[in-house]
Design a protein around this motif. Structure first.
Motif, short mmCIF file in Angstrom:
data_model
loop_
_atom_site.label_atom_id
_atom_site.label_comp_id
_atom_site.label_asym_id
_atom_site.label_seq_id
_atom_site.Cartn_x
_atom_site.Cartn_y
_atom_site.Cartn_z
N THR A 161 -8.32 0.61 6.73
CA THR A 161 -7.95 1.15 8.04
C THR A 161 -8.63 2.50 8.25
N LYS A 162 -8.50 3.00 9.47
CA LYS A 162 -8.90 4.37 9.82
C LYS A 162 -10.36 4.68 9.47
N ILE A 163 -11.22 3.70 9.61
CA ILE A 163 -12.63 4.03 9.37
C ILE A 163 -13.16 4.89 10.51
N ASP A 164 -12.42 4.89 11.64
CA ASP A 164 -12.73 5.85 12.69
C ASP A 164 -12.25 7.20 12.16
N GLY A 165 -12.92 8.24 12.53
CA GLY A 165 -12.45 9.57 12.12
C GLY A 165 -12.60 9.84 10.64
N ALA A 170 1.19 -5.55 12.73
CA ALA A 170 1.31 -5.88 14.15
C ALA A 170 -0.04 -6.29 14.75
N LYS A 171 -1.08 -5.55 14.39
CA LYS A 171 -2.42 -5.87 14.93
C LYS A 171 -2.82 -7.29 14.52
N LEU A 172 -2.53 -7.64 13.27
CA LEU A 172 -2.94 -8.97 12.79
C LEU A 172 -2.15 -10.08 13.47
N GLU A 184 12.14 -0.35 13.18
CA GLU A 184 12.03 -0.11 14.63
C GLU A 184 10.58 -0.04 15.08
N GLN A 185 9.75 0.55 14.24
CA GLN A 185 8.31 0.67 14.57
C GLN A 185 7.69 -0.72 14.75
N LEU A 186 8.03 -1.62 13.83
CA LEU A 186 7.47 -2.97 13.91
C LEU A 186 8.07 -3.74 15.09
N GLY A 234 0.82 -1.21 0.00
CA GLY A 234 0.00 0.00 0.00
C GLY A 234 0.85 1.25 0.00
N VAL A 235 0.20 2.39 -0.11
CA VAL A 235 0.94 3.65 -0.15
C VAL A 235 1.39 4.02 1.26
N ASN A 236 2.31 4.97 1.33
CA ASN A 236 2.82 5.44 2.62
C ASN A 236 1.70 5.94 3.51
N GLY A 237 1.76 5.55 4.76
CA GLY A 237 0.81 6.07 5.73
C GLY A 237 -0.54 5.39 5.73
N ALA A 238 -0.72 4.38 4.89
CA ALA A 238 -2.04 3.72 4.81
C ALA A 238 -2.36 2.94 6.09
N GLY A 239 -1.30 2.52 6.78
CA GLY A 239 -1.51 1.75 8.01
C GLY A 239 -0.94 0.34 7.93
N LYS A 240 0.01 0.12 7.02
CA LYS A 240 0.56 -1.23 6.83
C LYS A 240 1.26 -1.76 8.09
N THR A 241 2.18 -0.97 8.62
CA THR A 241 2.97 -1.47 9.75
C THR A 241 2.06 -1.73 10.96
N THR A 242 1.19 -0.79 11.23
CA THR A 242 0.26 -0.94 12.35
C THR A 242 -0.61 -2.19 12.16
N THR A 243 -1.11 -2.36 10.94
CA THR A 243 -2.00 -3.50 10.66
C THR A 243 -1.23 -4.82 10.77
N ILE A 245 -10.87 -4.96 8.92
CA ILE A 245 -11.22 -3.55 9.11
C ILE A 245 -10.46 -3.04 10.34
N GLY A 246 -9.77 -1.92 10.17
CA GLY A 246 -9.06 -1.32 11.30
C GLY A 246 -9.78 -0.06 11.73
N CYS A 247 -9.94 0.10 13.03
CA CYS A 247 -10.73 1.26 13.48
C CYS A 247 -10.06 1.97 14.65
N GLY A 248 -8.74 2.06 14.63
CA GLY A 248 -8.08 2.81 15.70
C GLY A 248 -6.62 2.43 15.79
N GLU A 249 -5.91 3.06 16.72
CA GLU A 249 -4.46 2.87 16.77
C GLU A 249 -4.03 1.81 17.78
N SER A 250 -4.98 1.25 18.53
CA SER A 250 -4.59 0.22 19.52
C SER A 250 -4.49 -1.14 18.86
N1 LIG Z 1 -7.16 6.33 13.70
C1 LIG Z 1 -6.49 5.32 13.15
N2 LIG Z 1 -5.18 5.46 12.91
C2 LIG Z 1 -4.52 4.43 12.34
C3 LIG Z 1 -5.16 3.21 11.99
N3 LIG Z 1 -4.23 2.39 11.43
C4 LIG Z 1 -3.06 3.08 11.44
N4 LIG Z 1 -3.23 4.30 11.97
C5 LIG Z 1 -2.21 5.38 12.13
O1 LIG Z 1 -1.80 5.81 10.84
C6 LIG Z 1 -0.44 6.22 10.87
C7 LIG Z 1 0.33 5.49 9.77
O2 LIG Z 1 0.33 4.10 10.07
P1 LIG Z 1 1.52 3.13 9.61
O3 LIG Z 1 1.13 1.78 10.08
O4 LIG Z 1 2.85 3.63 10.06
O5 LIG Z 1 1.37 3.26 8.02
P2 LIG Z 1 2.33 2.68 6.88
O6 LIG Z 1 3.15 3.82 6.37
O7 LIG Z 1 1.40 2.19 5.81
O8 LIG Z 1 3.13 1.58 7.48
C8 LIG Z 1 0.07 5.87 12.27
O9 LIG Z 1 0.06 7.06 13.02
C9 LIG Z 1 -0.95 4.89 12.81
O10 LIG Z 1 -1.07 4.94 14.20
C10 LIG Z 1 -6.58 3.09 12.25
O11 LIG Z 1 -7.26 2.09 11.98
N5 LIG Z 1 -7.17 4.18 12.83
#
Ligand SMILES: Nc1nc2c(ncn2[C@@H]2O[C@H](COP(=O)(O)OP(=O)(O)O)[C@@H](O)[C@H]2O)c(=O)[nH]1
Ligand SMILES: [Mg+2]
Length: 313
Positions: A263-267, A131-133, A156-158, A120-129, A288-293
Motif C-alpha cells: 500500500t501507499k506507494i503514492d507519497g 474494503a477496496k478489494l 465501524e471503519q469497515l 499486518g502491523v497497525n496502520g499498514a492499510g489492512k482495513t482500507t485494502t 498494489i494500493g496507491c491512494g485512499e480512494s
Molecule cells: N496514501 C495512501 N494512504 C493509504 C493507503 N492505504 C491506506 N491508507 C491510509 O493509511 C491509514 C491506515 O489505514 P488502515 O486501513 O486503517 O490501516 P490498518 O491499521 O492496517 O487497518 C488510513 O489513513 C488510510 O486511509 C494507500 O494506498 N495510500
C-alpha cells in the motif's frame, strides 16, 4: 453495530476477469514518481547516449538505488550488472533484472480464491485494502468480515466502507476474532458470497502471542474451506522501505503467507524495497494500493510496475 447486512442473492459463481481501468497505469506512474525520482537521479538524464558508465556514474547510481531503498545486496548486484555498459543499455538491464526477481500470482490460481485474509502491523492499510478489494471484486457478491475485535473503531471503519459502497458486511459481538471469522464464513457459505475478505487487527510483527491468534484464525478457516481457496496476504506499507523486510520475515515464519499487498506507494520514495522482499521470501505481490480512494488499487503486474517505475519511453 453488530450483525450483517447485504444481499442474499447468489449470482452465478463464474469468475469474470476484472476489467482494467484505463487510468490505472497513469495513476501508478504518478504514484511511483517519487521512487522514480530517487532511482533515476539527475545524472541519468545527463548521460550521453553511448557513454560507457564511469566509476563516478556508478557511484551516483549506487546512491540513487540506496535512496529508492532497493537495499544493499540488490544495489550491489545491479551495479555489478551495469558495469562497462553503455548508458543507453543501463536502464534496460536494470529493468530486466528487477523483472526477473518479481513474482506475481498465476492468473489461473486467482480464480480459486474464496477467502482473502489480511494481516499486518497497525496502520499498514489492512482495513482500507479489505474494503477496496471487496469493491474490486464486487461482481462476486463479496462479504466483508470485521475480525479486528480489538478496536470498535476498526469495525465501524469497515462498516462505514461497506455502507458507502453497498458491500455485504459481517461483524459479531464475540470478542474472539477466530470465532467471528468462523461465524462470518458460515454466513458467507450459507448466503452464497463467492468470496470473503477478512480484516484483522494490527500485530507488531515481534509479538508472538498476537501472531498466534492469527494462526488460530487460519486454523479455524481451514476447517471450513480448503487451503487452495484461502490466501493469507501480508499488507505492507510501501513507505516503510527496508522495514517491510523484517515484517515479511516474521509473518512468513510464524503464520505462513501466500503473498503481499503493498500500500501507499503514492507519497513514498522507498517502494524499491519490494523487489528484495519478493526475492528473499519468494512471495508474490497480489495487489498494489496507491491512494485512499476505493478504486486506488489493482492487481500487481510486474512489467507494468517496472515500466511505470523507470518510464516506458
Ligand atoms: N496514501 C495512501 N494512504 C493509504 C493507503 N492505504 C491506506 N491508507 C491510509 O493509511 C491509514 C491506515 O489505514 P488502515 O486501513 O486503517 O490501516 P490498518 O491499521 O492496517 O487497518 C488510513 O489513513 C488510510 O486511509 C494507500 O494506498 N495510500
Ligand atoms: Mg484496521
Amino acid at each position: 453495530m453488530f450483525g450483517w447486512f447485504g444481499s442474499k442473492k447468489t449470482p452465478e459463481s463464474t469468475v469474470t476477469p476484472l476489467v482494467r481501468k484505463d487510468s490505472w497505469y497513469q495513476r501508478l506512474k504518478n504514484s511511483l514518481s517519487q521512487t522514480k525520482g530517487a532511482l533515476l537521479g539527475p545524472f541519468v538524464r545527463l548521460l550521453g547516449y553511448k557513454d560507457t558508465l564511469t566509476s563516478e556514474h556508478l557511484l551516483e547510481l549506487k546512491k540513487n538505488l540506496i535512496r529508492a531503498d532497493i537495499g544493499p545486496q540488490l544495489t550491489k548486484e545491479l551495479i555489478h550488472l551495469v558495469q562497462n555498459t553503455p548508458a543507453n543499455d543501463m536502464i534496460n538491464k536494470l529493468k530486466d533484472h528487477l523483472l526477473s526477481l518479481s513474482l506475481q500470482p498465476n492468473p489461473e490460481a486467482l480464480k480459486n480464491i474464496k477467502v482473502i485474509m489480511m494481516v499486518g502491523v497497525n496502520g499498514a492499510g489492512k482495513t482500507t485494502t479489505t474494503a477496496k478489494l471487496a469493491n474490486l471484486y464486487r461482481d462476486l457478491n463479496p462479504l466483508l468480515i470485521a475480525a479486528d475485535t480489538y478496536r470498535a473503531a476498526a469495525i465501524e471503519q469497515l462498516q462505514h466502507w461497506a455502507k458507502k459502497y453497498n458491500l455485504n458486511f459481517f461483524s459479531s459481538e464475540t470478542t474472539d476474532p477466530a470465532a467471528v471469522v468462523f461465524q462470518g464464513m458460515a454466513h458467507a457459505l450459507s448466503v452464497g458470497n463467492n468470496i470473503s475478505f477478512i480484516d484483522t487487527s494490527g500485530r507488531l510483527h515481534n509479538n508472538k502471542n498476537l501472531i498466534q491468534e492469527l494462526v488460530k484464525i487460519k486454523r479455524v478457516l481451514l476447517k471450513q474451506i480448503s487451503s487452495a481457496d484461502l490466501r493469507v496476504l501480508l499488507v505492507l506499507d510501501g513507505s516503510q522501505g527496508q522495514n517491510m523486510i523484517e515484517q515479511a520475515k516474521t509473518f512468513q515464519q510464524e503464520l505462513g503467507l501466500d503473498g503481499l499487498v503493498i500500500t501507499k506507494i503514492d507519497g513514498s520514495s522507498k517502494a524499491g524495497a519490494i523487489f528484495e522482499i519478493m526475492r528473499s521470501y519468494k512471495l508474490p505481490v497480489y495487489f498494489i494500493g496507491c491512494g485512499e480512494s476505493v478504486d486506488d488499487i489493482d492487481h500487481f503486474d510486474s512489467k507494468e510496475f517496472i515500466d511505470a517505475l523507470f518510464g516506458d519511453e
